[in-house]
Enzyme design. Structure first.
Site, PDB file in Angstrom:
ATOM      1  N   LYS A 125       1.073  -1.144   0.120  1.00  0.00           N
ATOM      2  CA  LYS A 125      -0.117   0.034  -0.102  1.00  0.00           C
ATOM      3  C   LYS A 125       0.810   1.228   0.052  1.00  0.00           C
ATOM      4  O   LYS A 125       0.348   2.467  -0.134  1.00  0.00           O
ATOM      5  CB  LYS A 125      -0.795   0.084   1.078  1.00  0.00           C
ATOM      6  CG  LYS A 125      -1.859  -1.120   1.110  1.00  0.00           C
ATOM      7  CD  LYS A 125      -2.732  -1.244   2.242  1.00  0.00           C
ATOM      8  CE  LYS A 125      -3.794  -2.615   2.346  1.00  0.00           C
ATOM      9  NZ  LYS A 125      -2.745  -3.649   2.562  1.00  0.00           N
ATOM     10  N   LYS A 160      -8.476   0.907   6.255  1.00  0.00           N
ATOM     11  CA  LYS A 160      -7.813  -0.320   6.351  1.00  0.00           C
ATOM     12  C   LYS A 160      -6.388  -0.110   6.870  1.00  0.00           C
ATOM     13  O   LYS A 160      -5.881   0.888   6.652  1.00  0.00           O
ATOM     14  CB  LYS A 160      -7.636  -1.210   4.880  1.00  0.00           C
ATOM     15  CG  LYS A 160      -7.179  -0.399   3.847  1.00  0.00           C
ATOM     16  CD  LYS A 160      -7.266  -0.956   2.318  1.00  0.00           C
ATOM     17  CE  LYS A 160      -6.778  -0.033   1.235  1.00  0.00           C
ATOM     18  NZ  LYS A 160      -6.830  -0.661   0.054  1.00  0.00           N
ATOM     19  N   ARG A 210      -7.092  -8.706 -10.084  1.00  0.00           N
ATOM     20  CA  ARG A 210      -5.859  -8.904 -10.138  1.00  0.00           C
ATOM     21  C   ARG A 210      -4.964  -9.183 -11.365  1.00  0.00           C
ATOM     22  O   ARG A 210      -5.371  -9.892 -12.049  1.00  0.00           O
ATOM     23  CB  ARG A 210      -5.617 -10.221  -9.178  1.00  0.00           C
ATOM     24  CG  ARG A 210      -4.381 -10.840  -9.033  1.00  0.00           C
ATOM     25  CD  ARG A 210      -3.026  -9.965  -8.520  1.00  0.00           C
ATOM     26  NE  ARG A 210      -3.442  -9.339  -7.387  1.00  0.00           N
ATOM     27  CZ  ARG A 210      -3.181  -9.947  -6.164  1.00  0.00           C
ATOM     28  NH1 ARG A 210      -2.565 -11.144  -6.120  1.00  0.00           N
ATOM     29  NH2 ARG A 210      -3.383  -9.129  -4.889  1.00  0.00           N
ATOM     30  N   ARG A 224     -11.950 -10.668  -9.360  1.00  0.00           N
ATOM     31  CA  ARG A 224     -12.411 -11.031  -8.067  1.00  0.00           C
ATOM     32  C   ARG A 224     -13.691 -10.190  -7.665  1.00  0.00           C
ATOM     33  O   ARG A 224     -13.643  -9.184  -7.371  1.00  0.00           O
ATOM     34  CB  ARG A 224     -11.213 -10.882  -7.137  1.00  0.00           C
ATOM     35  CG  ARG A 224     -10.230 -11.794  -7.626  1.00  0.00           C
ATOM     36  CD  ARG A 224      -8.871 -11.271  -6.564  1.00  0.00           C
ATOM     37  NE  ARG A 224      -8.628  -9.933  -6.822  1.00  0.00           N
ATOM     38  CZ  ARG A 224      -7.573  -9.511  -5.904  1.00  0.00           C
ATOM     39  NH1 ARG A 224      -6.811  -9.870  -4.902  1.00  0.00           N
ATOM     40  NH2 ARG A 224      -7.382  -8.206  -5.899  1.00  0.00           N
ATOM     41  N   ARG A 232     -15.500  -6.505   0.357  1.00  0.00           N
ATOM     42  CA  ARG A 232     -14.200  -6.956   0.060  1.00  0.00           C
ATOM     43  C   ARG A 232     -14.104  -7.983  -1.015  1.00  0.00           C
ATOM     44  O   ARG A 232     -14.939  -8.925  -1.073  1.00  0.00           O
ATOM     45  CB  ARG A 232     -13.478  -7.400   1.277  1.00  0.00           C
ATOM     46  CG  ARG A 232     -13.195  -6.578   2.309  1.00  0.00           C
ATOM     47  CD  ARG A 232     -12.813  -7.144   3.733  1.00  0.00           C
ATOM     48  NE  ARG A 232     -13.830  -8.220   4.001  1.00  0.00           N
ATOM     49  CZ  ARG A 232     -13.569  -9.000   5.208  1.00  0.00           C
ATOM     50  NH1 ARG A 232     -12.358  -8.897   5.937  1.00  0.00           N
ATOM     51  NH2 ARG A 232     -14.517  -9.839   5.596  1.00  0.00           N
ATOM     52  N   ASP A 272      -3.626  -4.829  -8.073  1.00  0.00           N
ATOM     53  CA  ASP A 272      -4.975  -4.674  -7.893  1.00  0.00           C
ATOM     54  C   ASP A 272      -5.606  -3.361  -8.346  1.00  0.00           C
ATOM     55  O   ASP A 272      -4.979  -2.204  -8.087  1.00  0.00           O
ATOM     56  CB  ASP A 272      -5.428  -4.616  -6.292  1.00  0.00           C
ATOM     57  CG  ASP A 272      -5.125  -5.935  -5.751  1.00  0.00           C
ATOM     58  OD1 ASP A 272      -4.778  -7.116  -6.631  1.00  0.00           O
ATOM     59  OD2 ASP A 272      -5.070  -5.998  -4.335  1.00  0.00           O
ATOM     60  N   GLU A 280      -3.175  -1.260  -5.311  1.00  0.00           N
ATOM     61  CA  GLU A 280      -2.213  -1.699  -4.443  1.00  0.00           C
ATOM     62  C   GLU A 280      -1.248  -2.549  -5.357  1.00  0.00           C
ATOM     63  O   GLU A 280      -1.519  -2.958  -6.623  1.00  0.00           O
ATOM     64  CB  GLU A 280      -2.688  -3.070  -3.646  1.00  0.00           C
ATOM     65  CG  GLU A 280      -3.515  -2.533  -2.475  1.00  0.00           C
ATOM     66  CD  GLU A 280      -3.800  -3.640  -1.363  1.00  0.00           C
ATOM     67  OE1 GLU A 280      -3.046  -4.767  -1.661  1.00  0.00           O
ATOM     68  OE2 GLU A 280      -4.801  -3.441  -0.523  1.00  0.00           O
ATOM     69  N   ASN A 282       1.369  -5.847  -5.104  1.00  0.00           N
ATOM     70  CA  ASN A 282       1.716  -6.695  -4.178  1.00  0.00           C
ATOM     71  C   ASN A 282       3.028  -7.254  -4.402  1.00  0.00           C
ATOM     72  O   ASN A 282       3.292  -7.790  -5.649  1.00  0.00           O
ATOM     73  CB  ASN A 282       0.573  -7.487  -4.154  1.00  0.00           C
ATOM     74  CG  ASN A 282      -0.783  -7.236  -3.630  1.00  0.00           C
ATOM     75  OD1 ASN A 282      -1.125  -7.191  -2.498  1.00  0.00           O
ATOM     76  ND2 ASN A 282      -1.474  -6.915  -4.788  1.00  0.00           N
TER      77      ASN A 282
END
Length: 312
Positions: A125, A160, A210, A224, A232, A272, A280, A282
């Site tokens: 993040k 978050k 993703r 997703r 979420r 994401d 994000e 990752n």
């Protein structure tokens, strides 16, 4: 090219062999004739300037209930292996950070994937904040007044933990929701770190995409979709994977961040994207290989190993 590969990961007996990306990487490595070893993060040590792990020889196979065999544990000097895959799940805490410091002692002579220096400096993040034009409105702070001001401006927000994962601790606060002050009290009690607030994007109802990048290049994507009654989309909390392509905007995002990822030795990355925004990046233990493989008939794990072998 036959390589010796040590995999630093969580306990292998507990993984979902139909969803775990580390398992897919291990299967592909086996197919290529590489020799595998397994160890847990707690088995990693810096011992008289040597990076060692109490590791076990590992064999893997796609058989439910019988997907692995571990040999006898022995101390291994990780400077003697070709590749270390750093694949334990977050949280990205001091234990995780310490592991990156230790593995830096052997990288790049032993290729650590992803590069431990940049893993440490690129929490999911925070790395994304270096690309502000690609992000939704975002605030990272411990200051209550700043959060209240952000909420007053954007009305519909997400809160978050800055170093969370898997959708844990993510809250959607709609306009008029009276729980903000209580949530801030809870976050203060649970976390010493700042928290992150973002403008809520209703496009998430259509899915949180993703996208996997291999050595800085877009390689595949899976959508997703949040479960009914959920904000979420993480598959850990019931998000439904769907086959999907990549839009022009998403390819532009990948092209914008790709050179930085490649330069920093971040070979396997999962970003994401919600709507037109990057949320994000990752780099610790990204997932999605098996879902994309089933939908698109591709082997992203093979592409990742091609990139690793090319670096060697």
């Amino acid at each position: 090219m036959s390589l010796s590969v040590a995999i630093q990961m969580d306990p292998i007996h507990a993984i979902d062999i139909d969803g775990d990306s580390t398992f897919a990487l291990a299967l592909e490595a086996t197919k290529r004739g590489h020799t595998l070893y397994h160890y847990l993060p707690r088995d990693l040590s810096l011992k008289q300037s040597k990076v060692v792990a109490h590791a076990r020889p590992l064999e893997v196979r796609r058989m439910k209930g019988d997907h692995f065999t571990l040999g006898e544990q022995a101390e291994m000097n990780l400077a003697d292996v070709d590749v270390v895959l750093m694949r334990q799940d977050p949280p990205f805490d001091m234990s995780y950070i310490t592991a990156t410091h230790i593995l830096e002692h052997i990288h790049p002579k032993t290729l650590v994937v992803n590069d431990p220096f940049y893993v440490r400096n690129a929490p999911e993040k925070l790395l994304v904040t270096h690309f502000p034009d690609l992000m939704p409105p975002t605030l990272i702070t411990s200051n209550r007044d700043d959060i209240l001001e952000f909420r007053a401006e954007h009305k519909d927000i997400i809160l978050k933990p800055l170093y969370g994962n898997g959708g844990a601790g993510v809250f959607h606060l709609k306009p008029g929701d009276e729980n903000l002050n209580s949530l801030l009290e809870l976050f203060t009690q649970l976390f010493r770190e700042p928290i992150i607030a973002q403008r809520y994007m209703p496009e998430v109802r259509k899915g949180d995409k993703r996208i996997i990048l291999v050595d800085g290049k877009a390689a595949g994507a899976v959508n997703r979709v949040p479960a009914e009654g959920e904000s979420r989309s993480n598959m850990h909390v019931g998000g439904r994977p769907e086959k999907v392509g990549m839009t022009k905007r998403e390819l532009e995002i990948c092209e914008a961040i790709g050179p930085t990822l490649k330069e920093q030795g971040l070979i396997f990355v999962g970003i994401d994207v919600i709507g037109d925004y990057l949320t994000e990046i990752n780099v610790t233990s990204p997932t999605g290989l098996q879902e994309i493989g089933r939908f698109d008939g591709v082997s992203l794990e093979a592409q990742i190993w091609d990139a690793i072998e090319a670096r060697l």
